[in-house]
Design a protein around this motif. Structure first.
Motif, PDB file in Angstrom:
ATOM      1  N   ASP A  31       0.015   7.494  -0.648  1.00 32.74           N
ATOM      2  CA  ASP A  31      -1.294   8.145  -1.021  1.00 32.74           C
ATOM      3  C   ASP A  31      -2.553   7.199  -0.632  1.00 32.74           C
ATOM      4  OD1 ASP A  31      -0.181  10.353  -1.923  1.00 32.74           O
ATOM      5  OD2 ASP A  31      -0.402   9.867  -3.901  1.00 32.74           O
ATOM      6  N   TYR A  32      -2.383   5.965  -0.425  1.00 29.14           N
ATOM      7  CA  TYR A  32      -3.373   5.018  -0.006  1.00 29.14           C
ATOM      8  C   TYR A  32      -3.622   4.729   1.150  1.00 29.14           C
ATOM      9  CZ  TYR A  32      -3.682   5.321  -5.135  1.00 29.14           C
ATOM     10  OH  TYR A  32      -3.582   5.732  -6.431  1.00 29.14           O
ATOM     11  N   GLN A  33      -2.793   4.978   2.067  1.00 30.57           N
ATOM     12  CA  GLN A  33      -2.517   4.537   3.346  1.00 30.57           C
ATOM     13  C   GLN A  33      -3.514   4.891   4.495  1.00 30.57           C
ATOM     14  OE1 GLN A  33       1.380   4.784   4.802  1.00 30.57           O
ATOM     15  NE2 GLN A  33       2.254   3.277   3.410  1.00 30.57           N
ATOM     16  N   LYS A  78      -9.286   9.326  -5.243  1.00 27.30           N
ATOM     17  CA  LYS A  78      -8.532   8.483  -6.069  1.00 27.30           C
ATOM     18  C   LYS A  78      -8.335   6.963  -5.378  1.00 27.30           C
ATOM     19  CE  LYS A  78      -3.746   9.301  -5.339  1.00 27.30           C
ATOM     20  NZ  LYS A  78      -2.474   9.880  -6.241  1.00 27.30           N
ATOM     21  N   ASN A  79      -8.467   7.242  -4.141  1.00 26.19           N
ATOM     22  CA  ASN A  79      -8.402   5.752  -3.353  1.00 26.19           C
ATOM     23  C   ASN A  79      -9.541   4.860  -4.008  1.00 26.19           C
ATOM     24  OD1 ASN A  79      -6.870   5.542  -0.608  1.00 26.19           O
ATOM     25  ND2 ASN A  79      -6.776   7.604  -1.438  1.00 26.19           N
ATOM     26  N   LEU A 105      -6.035  -0.165  -4.096  1.00 25.50           N
ATOM     27  CA  LEU A 105      -6.917  -0.687  -3.118  1.00 25.50           C
ATOM     28  C   LEU A 105      -8.033  -1.783  -3.585  1.00 25.50           C
ATOM     29  CD1 LEU A 105      -7.700   2.267  -0.578  1.00 25.50           C
ATOM     30  CD2 LEU A 105      -5.875   0.552  -0.651  1.00 25.50           C
ATOM     31  N   VAL A 127       1.007  -1.040  -0.018  1.00 25.43           N
ATOM     32  CA  VAL A 127      -0.099  -0.185   0.045  1.00 25.43           C
ATOM     33  C   VAL A 127       0.810   1.158  -0.141  1.00 25.43           C
ATOM     34  CG1 VAL A 127      -1.899   1.279   1.236  1.00 25.43           C
ATOM     35  CG2 VAL A 127      -1.806  -1.334   1.224  1.00 25.43           C
ATOM     36  N   SER A 177      -7.827   2.059  -8.796  1.00 25.55           N
ATOM     37  CA  SER A 177      -6.983   2.326  -7.555  1.00 25.55           C
ATOM     38  C   SER A 177      -6.347   0.775  -7.189  1.00 25.55           C
ATOM     39  CB  SER A 177      -7.960   2.859  -6.373  1.00 25.55           C
ATOM     40  OG  SER A 177      -7.549   2.545  -4.965  1.00 25.55           O
ATOM     41  N   ILE A 186      -6.600   6.827   3.988  1.00 25.59           N
ATOM     42  CA  ILE A 186      -7.897   6.230   3.727  1.00 25.59           C
ATOM     43  C   ILE A 186      -8.255   4.881   4.204  1.00 25.59           C
ATOM     44  CG2 ILE A 186      -9.868   5.846   1.921  1.00 25.59           C
ATOM     45  CD1 ILE A 186      -9.691   8.613   2.676  1.00 25.59           C
ATOM     46  N   LEU A 187      -7.132   4.004   3.752  1.00 24.21           N
ATOM     47  CA  LEU A 187      -7.252   2.333   4.156  1.00 24.21           C
ATOM     48  C   LEU A 187      -7.325   2.234   5.661  1.00 24.21           C
ATOM     49  CD1 LEU A 187      -7.311  -0.615   3.615  1.00 24.21           C
ATOM     50  CD2 LEU A 187      -4.826  -0.594   3.058  1.00 24.21           C
TER      51      LEU A 187
END
Length: 687
Positions: free
Chosen positions: A116-118, A167-168, A175, A113, A173, A120-121
């Motif tokens: 930029d995606y950490q 964008k997540n 994710l 991950v 994405s 939100i996750l």
């Protein structure tokens, strides 16, 4: 920090993110209502008493305060300031601080991950695992009828920009593509148009499981590896294909090639899954069987595969197996949430770990997917010799003893999957009684197919060349074919039933050192338009793969005259058969009792058309010696319409009834002749 204190810190962190934002008035009302309800847990005070009667309307409940009051805005601001002041008095540790949650840090590392995606996750994981934060999310962030502004709301609570938040949840994405997040509706390409989000089933199970290392995560997601029970010799009948696929997988694993997908398809029970296990063992790789870990749901299997690809991205010793692949690739036009063709195309082009896809039926798979497989093999059924070896290997493995005669009998009679053999032998070992093997196989076979599958149960007429009464010397023909090494030969054997047409075909195959593949009308004809043609093509292909002499019994069912055809498919079936006859490199033998019904064009394609007649008087006497081991006397002159098949029937009768009287045997043969519709033509002139 104990669990309760850590969870409270997490909730306060995200609450602090919210109160720093310039929220719409309605959101502020909802936020204040939620804080009031949880103030004792969060701040150890009762804000309802502190704020008195001046409050607000939310969640459909009208409180003392009216939303139309002129004092609304000042009151809301005052209460928001109160929350901010309370939060300033708290020592809130940032949830993204290194080491704050080691399990989440491990998940980010294992599932690759990116930064930029950490956040939100991380937030969504906490929402799922912490009830209080889940309640805040449900009542403040997640509103089904306000999903157009969801990107803004996720950005506000997680502390990232709105662009990063949106964008997540986009279609591409990581994710989603890595199998973590299931975004059901992708028609608009972005999460904000979807009515809800959810973790993929496998990732959700992982969050509620105990794990401490990457090895634990692999075990929970991938399960145990498939263990081979067969040897390469068990697939000697497709040795070239086996070795070719082995080379493909070996190269893909060693050189980390992307987009390597192999398709194995064919009828159930042909050993496709067992072959995958053997292939993986041969190249020294671990075989992860994805289909065994899911509940059978199509989406869950797709995301489980994506998760597996992500986890194994750096593993240079892994192969993935997907069973029942037709369920994954079938596109239901009426389904609301279906993955696009682009998604599947990318899945077949960008996988870093080789995948073997196993399917019983590829008829519903889009041709665009099939073109992306690096190799596709239709698995033929193993021959009797191979089946015997499978029986021997399984019996040796479980230390169960059976005589060679019994193994040969089971191999000859049963047409079942190797897994059924394995189960039956296990049961025999468990109850310490090999006799239960037959009963176990029968029960499993009936449960899976609705009936017990037994092969080669029809009695084969013993072949004796001297009992052939044909217009061509078939013994001499067989010798010439073998001597000249001719393989692409076609014969039509026609005449009355029981004269040994199929028996000669088997004799010819034995002389040519070829296996035999026999097909009847019931094996090929289907109620579905176009399916019979496919079955014909499969029969020729199977004969080619097995290097077999192909026998078509009841040829009039496949090659009936096209002039009498009423429906288009009747013509197309004949065309299919004639096309394959012209190009097939191995012998094909057609047998029929109704020569007059055959299509004229088909007759030109037979190198030899051989007519079978009833036994001559001399051959009738020979048959007495051959079948009954007795000499015939003068009572046989009237037996002019007999075949070797009639002698087989009478032989069974006399064995059953212990008949030894010669005259009684003649009467039995006479009775067989009497029931025939065909009568010999009376002779004209002097006898």
């Amino acid at each position: 920090m104990n669990t309760d204190k850590k969870e409270k810190n997490i909730v306060l962190y995200y609450l602090n993110n919210l109160v720093k934002q310039n929220l719409p008035q309605k959101k502020e009302e909802e936020l204040l209502q939620w804080v009031e309800e949880h103030s004792k847990d969060l701040f150890s005070i009762d804000l309802a008493n502190k704020w008195g009667t001046h409050t607000y309307r939310t969640r459909g409940r009208v409180r003392h305060y009216s939303s139309n009051s002129d004092d609304e805005a000042p009151e809301l601001e005052h209460n928001i300031q109160t929350i901010r002041h309370l939060l300033l008095g708290k020592k809130i540790i940032p949830v993204h601080a290194c080491g704050f949650d080691k399990k989440i840090d491990l998940l980010f590392d294992v599932f690759d991950v990116k930064t930029d995606y950490q956040e939100i996750l991380r937030y969504i994981i906490f929402v799922v695992t912490i009830p209080m934060l889940g309640d805040l999310h449900e009542n403040l962030v997640f509103k089904r009828h306000d999903y157009k502004n969801r990107g803004r709301d996720y950005a506000a609570i997680s502390g990232v920009s709105r662009h990063v938040a949106e964008k997540n949840f986009a279609f591409n994405s990581p994710l989603v593509t890595n199998g973590i997040l299931n975004c059901p509706n992708k028609s608009r390409g972005s999460f904000e148009y979807s009515e809800y989000f959810e973790f993929s089933e496998s990732f959700q199970k992982l969050l509620h499981s105990k794990f401490r290392t990457e090895k634990d995560i692999k075990r929970l997601i991938l399960g145990s590896t498939g263990q081979a029970t067969l040897q390469p010799e068990n697939f000697s009948y497709i040795a070239e294909d086996f070795n070719y696929i082995k080379t493909i997988l070996q190269t893909a694993v060693r050189k980390r090639k992307t987009g390597v997908n192999v398709l194995l398809y064919g009828e159930p029970g042909t050993g496709k899954t067992e072959m995958c296990k053997t292939l993986a063992a041969e190249i020294g790789s671990n075989l992860y069987m994805i289909s065994e870990n899911s509940d059978g749901n199509k989406n869950s299997r797709i995301f489980e595969l994506a998760l597996a690809q992500t986890i194994l991205r750096n593993d240079s010793n892994a192969v993935i197996l997907i069973d029942e692949a037709e369920d994954i690739f079938y596109q239901n036009p009426f389904a609301r949430h279906e993955h696009s063709k682009l998604y599947f195309n990318r899945m077949l082009e960008k996988n870093t770990t080789p995948v073997i896809w196993v399917s019983n039926n590829i008829g519903r798979m889009d041709r665009a997917y099939l073109r992306r497989f690096i190799y596709a093999l239709e698995m033929p059924k193993p021959d009797c010799v191979v089946t015997q070896n499978i029986w021997k290997n399984v019996l040796t493995k479980h230390k169960v003893r059976l005589s060679d005669e019994k193994i040969a009998e089971y191999s000859e009679h049963y047409d079942v999957a190797p897994s059924f053999i394995e189960t039956a032998v296990k049961v025999a070992k468990f109850v310490k009684n090999p006799a239960v093997i037959e009963r176990t196989i029968d029960s499993l076979d009936k449960a899976s197919k609705g009936f017990v599958t037994r092969k080669n149960l029809n009695k084969i007429i013993p072949f004796e060349p001297s009992l052939l009464n044909t217009d061509i010397n078939l013994e001499e023909l067989a010798e010439r074919i073998v001597k000249k090494g001719i393989f692409n030969i076609s014969l039509c054997l026609y005449g009355v039933p029981g004269t040994g047409k199929s028996a000669y075909a088997r004799y010819l195959a034995d002389q040519m050192k070829l296996k035999v593949l026999q097909k009847r009308a019931s094996d090929l004809q289907s109620m579905w338009v176009g399916e019979t043609e496919k079955n014909i093509a499969r029969a020729f292909n199977e004969a080619y793969q097995k290097k077999s002499l192909l026998i078509f019994d009841e040829a009039d069912s496949f090659l009936s005259s096209r002039e009498n055809a009423i429906r288009n498919w009747e013509v197309s079936q004949v065309n299919e058969m004639l096309t394959w006859m012209e190009n097939h490199p191995y012998p094909v033998v057609f047998t029929t009792n109704l020569m007059d019904n055959l299509d004229e064009a088909s007759l030109r394609r037979f190198k030899f058309k051989v007519k079978y007649h009833f036994l001559t008087p001399t051959q009738v006497k020979q048959a007495f010696k051959h079948f009954f081991n007795i000499a015939a006397n003068g009572l046989t002159e009237h037996l002019t319409a007999l075949t070797p098949g009639d002698f087989v029937v009478v032989k069974d009768k006399i064995d059953l009834m212990d008949v030894t009287d010669y005259n009684e045997i003649v009467k039995m043969l006479d009775a067989e002749q009497a029931v025939k519709k065909w009568k010999p033509r009376p002779r004209i002139g002097f006898c």
